[in-house]
Design an enzyme around this catalytic site. Structure first.
Site, short mmCIF file in Angstrom:
data_model
loop_
_atom_site.label_atom_id
_atom_site.label_comp_id
_atom_site.label_asym_id
_atom_site.label_seq_id
_atom_site.Cartn_x
_atom_site.Cartn_y
_atom_site.Cartn_z
N ASP A 162 48.79 47.97 26.40
CA ASP A 162 48.34 46.48 26.70
C ASP A 162 49.14 45.17 26.86
O ASP A 162 49.51 44.41 27.37
CB ASP A 162 47.67 46.63 25.19
CG ASP A 162 46.57 45.20 25.97
OD1 ASP A 162 46.82 44.43 26.86
OD2 ASP A 162 46.30 44.08 25.21
N THR A 182 42.35 39.30 28.15
CA THR A 182 41.85 40.37 28.63
C THR A 182 40.76 40.78 29.08
O THR A 182 39.57 40.07 27.25
CB THR A 182 42.43 41.67 27.65
OG1 THR A 182 43.68 42.05 27.70
CG2 THR A 182 41.65 43.14 28.53
N GLN A 223 42.33 47.87 33.24
CA GLN A 223 42.97 46.69 32.73
C GLN A 223 42.34 45.78 33.56
O GLN A 223 43.16 45.37 35.04
CB GLN A 223 44.00 46.39 31.75
CG GLN A 223 43.19 44.99 30.20
CD GLN A 223 44.68 44.86 29.81
OE1 GLN A 223 44.98 43.52 30.10
NE2 GLN A 223 44.89 46.00 28.30
#
Length: 292
Positions: free
Chosen positions: A207, A231, A281
């Protein structure tokens, strides 16, 4: 826990060691280094550990996860991870992880476990970049930018990161753009042998730079330009076994940005060129250009 770890890696291992309160309820804490909201990689890592600790038949490795971030987590409060058991086979298992704060769901994730078996084999090749020993540590890239990117400088740094290209703030300063970002990563010290912890540490690290290509495609930088990012969802597929205390190349790019959302895709290769993990993502991302 091994003692051959940096202070920040020790803190990460403590974070991943979620407390079991009931058979299917785990409590996760936040680090001392506070951010505006709970770091998504922390919830991915803690959630994977919680799910893995509920396996009852065999010990299949993590095969895939699909997470959705629903609300920002409050860093001043612990996280409750509730586990739902959907399947418990010897070779397959499925879990749903739901993170709750103040009786509200902030995060949900499906985690699939599956034993690896022989079959067809192919994979894309690793990009050709300098080896990590030839690249400066992350701290070298902070010099001269400490005030502008203080959030990153003061963050927890349990992962040793070596950029194979300049980070966004240096490219921004030079007026450059870049569609592909490539960084070597490993934990800053030796990890315990538990494969679940290596997956969790990779989840945490995945991440950190996956969205960089969205902004470097436009010549922008975190901390310098007025950007907001959160996110929305995060998926990972684990193709082969790995140790995350050994160098892995994380190559990311952004295939699309539209509708105030951007997508980043990435791959983790082992140093020998073996593709280990794929990542996608999607994030809400907004840019506020300076007024003329």
């Amino acid at each position: 826990m091994t003692t051959d770890v940096s202070e920040d890696l020790g803190k990460l291992l403590d974070l991943l060691d979620v407390e079991r309160r009931e058979d299917d309820l785990f409590i996760g804490q936040h680090p001392e280094q506070k951010t505006a909201r709970t770091f998504g990689g922390q919830m991915l890592g803690q959630g994977v550990v919680a799910a893995g600790r509920t396996l009852t038949r065999g010990n299949p490795p993590v095969h895939a996860l699909h997470a959705h971030f629903i609300r920002g987590g409050d860093v001043k409060k612990p996280l409750e991870y509730h586990i739902d058991r959907y399947r418990d086979g010897k070779s397959f298992a499925n879990r749903q992880v739901t993170a709750i704060q103040d009786d509200e769901v902030i995060f949900t994730m499906l985690v699939a476990f599956q034993d690896n078996a022989a079959g067809l084999e192919h994979a894309v090749e690793i990009p050709q970049v300098p080896y990590p020993e030839e690249l400066p540590p992350l701290g070298e890239h902070f010099k001269g930018f400490e005030d502008r990117i203080a959030t990153f400088v003061n963050a927890l740094h349990p992962i040793d990161i070596r950029f194979a290209n300049d980070p966004s703030w240096k490219m921004r300063e030079a007026g450059e753009t870049l569609r592909d970002n490539r960084v070597w990563m490993k934990t800053d010290g030796v990890m315990p042998d538990d494969p679940l912890l290596h997956v969790a540490a990779m989840c945490y690290a995945s991440d950190t730079t996956v969205l960089d290509s969205i902004i470097t495609t436009h010549g922008l930088s975190w901390g310098i330009d007025r950007l907001f990012a959160a996110t929305v969802n995060h998926s990972m597929w684990f193709h082969r076994d790995f140790r995350f205390d050994e160098w892995m190349l994380y190559a990311t790019r952004s295939p699309v940005a539209t509708g105030s959302r951007g997508m980043g895709s990435g791959r983790f290769w082992k140093r020998d060129g073996t593709l280990a993990t794929s990542v996608v993502q999607e994030a809400l991302i907004k840019y506020f250009p300076p007024k003329e």
